[in-house]
Write a protein that holds these residues in place. Structure first.
Motif, PDB file in Angstrom:
ATOM      1  N   THR A   1       0.830  -1.208   0.000  1.00 43.38           N
ATOM      2  CA  THR A   1       0.000   0.000   0.000  1.00 43.38           C
ATOM      3  C   THR A   1       0.861   1.252   0.000  1.00 43.38           C
ATOM      4  O   THR A   1       0.571   2.216  -0.721  1.00 43.38           O
ATOM      5  CB  THR A   1      -0.940  -0.005   1.219  1.00 43.38           C
ATOM      6  OG1 THR A   1      -1.774  -1.178   1.145  1.00 43.38           O
ATOM      7  CG2 THR A   1      -1.809   1.230   1.258  1.00 43.38           C
ATOM      8  N   LEU A   2       1.937   1.245   0.775  1.00 45.57           N
ATOM      9  CA  LEU A   2       2.816   2.409   0.820  1.00 45.57           C
ATOM     10  C   LEU A   2       3.499   2.659  -0.518  1.00 45.57           C
ATOM     11  O   LEU A   2       3.614   3.804  -0.956  1.00 45.57           O
ATOM     12  CB  LEU A   2       3.861   2.255   1.928  1.00 45.57           C
ATOM     13  CG  LEU A   2       3.325   2.408   3.339  1.00 45.57           C
ATOM     14  CD1 LEU A   2       4.384   1.999   4.356  1.00 45.57           C
ATOM     15  CD2 LEU A   2       2.867   3.834   3.585  1.00 45.57           C
ATOM     16  N   LEU A   3       3.955   1.611  -1.178  1.00 42.20           N
ATOM     17  CA  LEU A   3       4.591   1.783  -2.484  1.00 42.20           C
ATOM     18  C   LEU A   3       3.626   2.423  -3.474  1.00 42.20           C
ATOM     19  O   LEU A   3       3.991   3.342  -4.210  1.00 42.20           O
ATOM     20  CB  LEU A   3       5.088   0.438  -3.020  1.00 42.20           C
ATOM     21  CG  LEU A   3       6.270  -0.173  -2.273  1.00 42.20           C
ATOM     22  CD1 LEU A   3       6.524  -1.594  -2.768  1.00 42.20           C
ATOM     23  CD2 LEU A   3       7.511   0.680  -2.421  1.00 42.20           C
ATOM     24  N   ALA A   4       2.397   1.942  -3.476  1.00 41.46           N
ATOM     25  CA  ALA A   4       1.388   2.512  -4.380  1.00 41.46           C
ATOM     26  C   ALA A   4       1.054   3.948  -3.986  1.00 41.46           C
ATOM     27  O   ALA A   4       0.910   4.816  -4.850  1.00 41.46           O
ATOM     28  CB  ALA A   4       0.127   1.644  -4.364  1.00 41.46           C
ATOM     29  N   THR A   5       0.958   4.208  -2.701  1.00 37.83           N
ATOM     30  CA  THR A   5       0.581   5.534  -2.219  1.00 37.83           C
ATOM     31  C   THR A   5       1.687   6.565  -2.420  1.00 37.83           C
ATOM     32  O   THR A   5       1.413   7.727  -2.718  1.00 37.83           O
ATOM     33  CB  THR A   5       0.202   5.460  -0.728  1.00 37.83           C
ATOM     34  OG1 THR A   5      -0.861   4.522  -0.578  1.00 37.83           O
ATOM     35  CG2 THR A   5      -0.239   6.801  -0.194  1.00 37.83           C
ATOM     36  N   LEU A   6       2.927   6.152  -2.286  1.00 43.58           N
ATOM     37  CA  LEU A   6       4.032   7.085  -2.460  1.00 43.58           C
ATOM     38  C   LEU A   6       4.244   7.462  -3.919  1.00 43.58           C
ATOM     39  O   LEU A   6       4.399   8.642  -4.245  1.00 43.58           O
ATOM     40  CB  LEU A   6       5.321   6.503  -1.878  1.00 43.58           C
ATOM     41  CG  LEU A   6       5.379   6.446  -0.356  1.00 43.58           C
ATOM     42  CD1 LEU A   6       6.552   5.586   0.093  1.00 43.58           C
ATOM     43  CD2 LEU A   6       5.495   7.850   0.211  1.00 43.58           C
ATOM     44  N   ALA A   7       4.256   6.467  -4.807  1.00 42.86           N
ATOM     45  CA  ALA A   7       4.607   6.788  -6.197  1.00 42.86           C
ATOM     46  C   ALA A   7       4.040   5.829  -7.224  1.00 42.86           C
ATOM     47  O   ALA A   7       4.334   5.967  -8.394  1.00 42.86           O
ATOM     48  CB  ALA A   7       6.126   6.833  -6.349  1.00 42.86           C
ATOM     49  N   GLY A   8       3.222   4.877  -6.828  1.00 41.56           N
ATOM     50  CA  GLY A   8       2.816   3.833  -7.753  1.00 41.56           C
ATOM     51  C   GLY A   8       1.410   3.922  -8.269  1.00 41.56           C
ATOM     52  O   GLY A   8       0.885   2.957  -8.821  1.00 41.56           O
ATOM     53  N   SER A   9       0.776   5.048  -8.109  1.00 44.53           N
ATOM     54  CA  SER A   9      -0.610   5.177  -8.558  1.00 44.53           C
ATOM     55  C   SER A   9      -0.801   6.565  -9.160  1.00 44.53           C
ATOM     56  O   SER A   9      -1.370   7.459  -8.553  1.00 44.53           O
ATOM     57  CB  SER A   9      -1.557   4.957  -7.375  1.00 44.53           C
ATOM     58  OG  SER A   9      -2.894   4.989  -7.807  1.00 44.53           O
ATOM     59  N   SER A  10      -0.309   6.731 -10.372  1.00 44.91           N
ATOM     60  CA  SER A  10      -0.340   8.033 -11.038  1.00 44.91           C
ATOM     61  C   SER A  10      -1.719   8.666 -10.926  1.00 44.91           C
ATOM     62  O   SER A  10      -2.723   8.062 -11.276  1.00 44.91           O
ATOM     63  CB  SER A  10       0.033   7.868 -12.509  1.00 44.91           C
ATOM     64  OG  SER A  10       0.052   9.118 -13.152  1.00 44.91           O
ATOM     65  N   GLY A  11      -1.750   9.876 -10.400  1.00 43.93           N
ATOM     66  CA  GLY A  11      -3.006  10.586 -10.215  1.00 43.93           C
ATOM     67  C   GLY A  11      -3.525  10.498  -8.794  1.00 43.93           C
ATOM     68  O   GLY A  11      -4.349  11.303  -8.388  1.00 43.93           O
ATOM     69  N   ALA A  12      -3.031   9.536  -8.029  1.00 41.04           N
ATOM     70  CA  ALA A  12      -3.519   9.352  -6.656  1.00 41.04           C
ATOM     71  C   ALA A  12      -2.391   8.899  -5.734  1.00 41.04           C
ATOM     72  O   ALA A  12      -2.546   7.946  -4.988  1.00 41.04           O
ATOM     73  CB  ALA A  12      -4.655   8.339  -6.641  1.00 41.04           C
ATOM     74  N   ASP A  13      -1.251   9.574  -5.821  1.00 39.61           N
ATOM     75  CA  ASP A  13      -0.143   9.218  -4.941  1.00 39.61           C
ATOM     76  C   ASP A  13       0.597  10.485  -4.504  1.00 39.61           C
ATOM     77  O   ASP A  13       0.273  11.592  -4.943  1.00 39.61           O
ATOM     78  CB  ASP A  13       0.793   8.203  -5.592  1.00 39.61           C
ATOM     79  CG  ASP A  13       1.428   8.686  -6.885  1.00 39.61           C
ATOM     80  OD1 ASP A  13       1.509   9.909  -7.117  1.00 39.61           O
ATOM     81  OD2 ASP A  13       1.851   7.837  -7.679  1.00 39.61           O
ATOM     82  N   ALA A  14       1.577  10.312  -3.636  1.00 42.28           N
ATOM     83  CA  ALA A  14       2.288  11.464  -3.075  1.00 42.28           C
ATOM     84  C   ALA A  14       3.078  12.227  -4.141  1.00 42.28           C
ATOM     85  O   ALA A  14       3.146  13.464  -4.090  1.00 42.28           O
ATOM     86  CB  ALA A  14       3.219  11.006  -1.951  1.00 42.28           C
ATOM     87  N   ILE A  15       3.655  11.531  -5.095  1.00 38.26           N
ATOM     88  CA  ILE A  15       4.402  12.216  -6.158  1.00 38.26           C
ATOM     89  C   ILE A  15       3.464  13.090  -6.977  1.00 38.26           C
ATOM     90  O   ILE A  15       3.807  14.223  -7.338  1.00 38.26           O
ATOM     91  CB  ILE A  15       5.149  11.204  -7.049  1.00 38.26           C
ATOM     92  CG1 ILE A  15       6.212  10.456  -6.252  1.00 38.26           C
ATOM     93  CG2 ILE A  15       5.763  11.885  -8.282  1.00 38.26           C
ATOM     94  CD1 ILE A  15       7.297  11.327  -5.655  1.00 38.26           C
ATOM     95  N   THR A  16       2.275  12.601  -7.265  1.00 39.04           N
ATOM     96  CA  THR A  16       1.282  13.405  -7.989  1.00 39.04           C
ATOM     97  C   THR A  16       0.935  14.651  -7.182  1.00 39.04           C
ATOM     98  O   THR A  16       0.887  15.765  -7.728  1.00 39.04           O
ATOM     99  CB  THR A  16       0.021  12.571  -8.261  1.00 39.04           C
ATOM    100  OG1 THR A  16       0.373  11.461  -9.084  1.00 39.04           O
ATOM    101  CG2 THR A  16      -1.053  13.384  -8.940  1.00 39.04           C
ATOM    102  N   ALA A  17       0.700  14.484  -5.888  1.00 37.16           N
ATOM    103  CA  ALA A  17       0.363  15.627  -5.039  1.00 37.16           C
ATOM    104  C   ALA A  17       1.504  16.636  -5.016  1.00 37.16           C
ATOM    105  O   ALA A  17       1.269  17.850  -5.087  1.00 37.16           O
ATOM    106  CB  ALA A  17       0.030  15.157  -3.619  1.00 37.16           C
ATOM    107  N   ILE A  18       2.733  16.180  -4.954  1.00 37.41           N
ATOM    108  CA  ILE A  18       3.880  17.085  -4.962  1.00 37.41           C
ATOM    109  C   ILE A  18       3.957  17.823  -6.291  1.00 37.41           C
ATOM    110  O   ILE A  18       4.235  19.032  -6.324  1.00 37.41           O
ATOM    111  CB  ILE A  18       5.180  16.321  -4.642  1.00 37.41           C
ATOM    112  CG1 ILE A  18       5.178  15.915  -3.166  1.00 37.41           C
ATOM    113  CG2 ILE A  18       6.411  17.145  -4.996  1.00 37.41           C
ATOM    114  CD1 ILE A  18       6.278  14.971  -2.773  1.00 37.41           C
ATOM    115  N   GLY A  19       3.699  17.140  -7.387  1.00 35.78           N
ATOM    116  CA  GLY A  19       3.677  17.807  -8.691  1.00 35.78           C
ATOM    117  C   GLY A  19       2.658  18.930  -8.736  1.00 35.78           C
ATOM    118  O   GLY A  19       2.949  20.033  -9.216  1.00 35.78           O
TER     119      GLY A  19
END
Length: 134
Positions: free
Chosen positions: A60-78
């Motif tokens: 779940t953490l891997l998906a939440t951090l960067a593995g779910s384009s549009g719904a993850d932490a990297i998307t939010a940072i962008g």
């Protein structure tokens, strides 16, 4: 009388969560003191790195951090980068010359575009899927 643990001792040196590696520790150190919000992010990353996880929470953490384009932490940072670089959303930039505002906005939008690229998220998504076997 206590019953013996059928799985053996779990609090052994070999079962301990290791300390941060130099790359992650150094990256977190480099971010110290910039802003209280960044310090919270640093604390969160450190907590995630040093906490004990199950395979399910790891997935779940891997998906939440960067593995779910549009719904993850990297998307939010962008999206945050695009917002901070836009004078319409960040009053601190409104006193800059208009061409500087537009240049900052364009670069912020480009950063968000690249950070939201699905190919950027694919490896973390695959790591997450590998844990669940899907």
């Amino acid at each position: 009388m206590a019953t013996a643990d059928p799985y053996g001792p779990v609090h052994t040196e070999g079962n301990a969560v290791p300390p941060l590696d130099p790359d992650l520790a150094g990256a977190l150190d480099d971010l110290a003191g910039i802003h209280p919000g960044i310090d919270l992010i640093r604390d969160g990353i450190r907590h995630l790195a040093l906490d004990r996880h199950t395979p399910d929470t790891t997935q779940t953490l891997l998906a939440t951090l960067a593995g779910s384009s549009g719904a993850d932490a990297i998307t939010a940072i962008g999206h945050l980068i695009a917002r901070l670089a836009n004078a319409d959303h960040n009053p601190a930039l409104r006193g800059l010359p208009l061409d500087t505002q537009k240049q900052a906005q364009r670069h912020g939008e480009q950063a968000a575009f690249h950070l939201n690229d699905p190919t950027l998220h694919q490896p973390a998504s695959e790591a997450s899927a590998a844990i669940t076997g899907t």
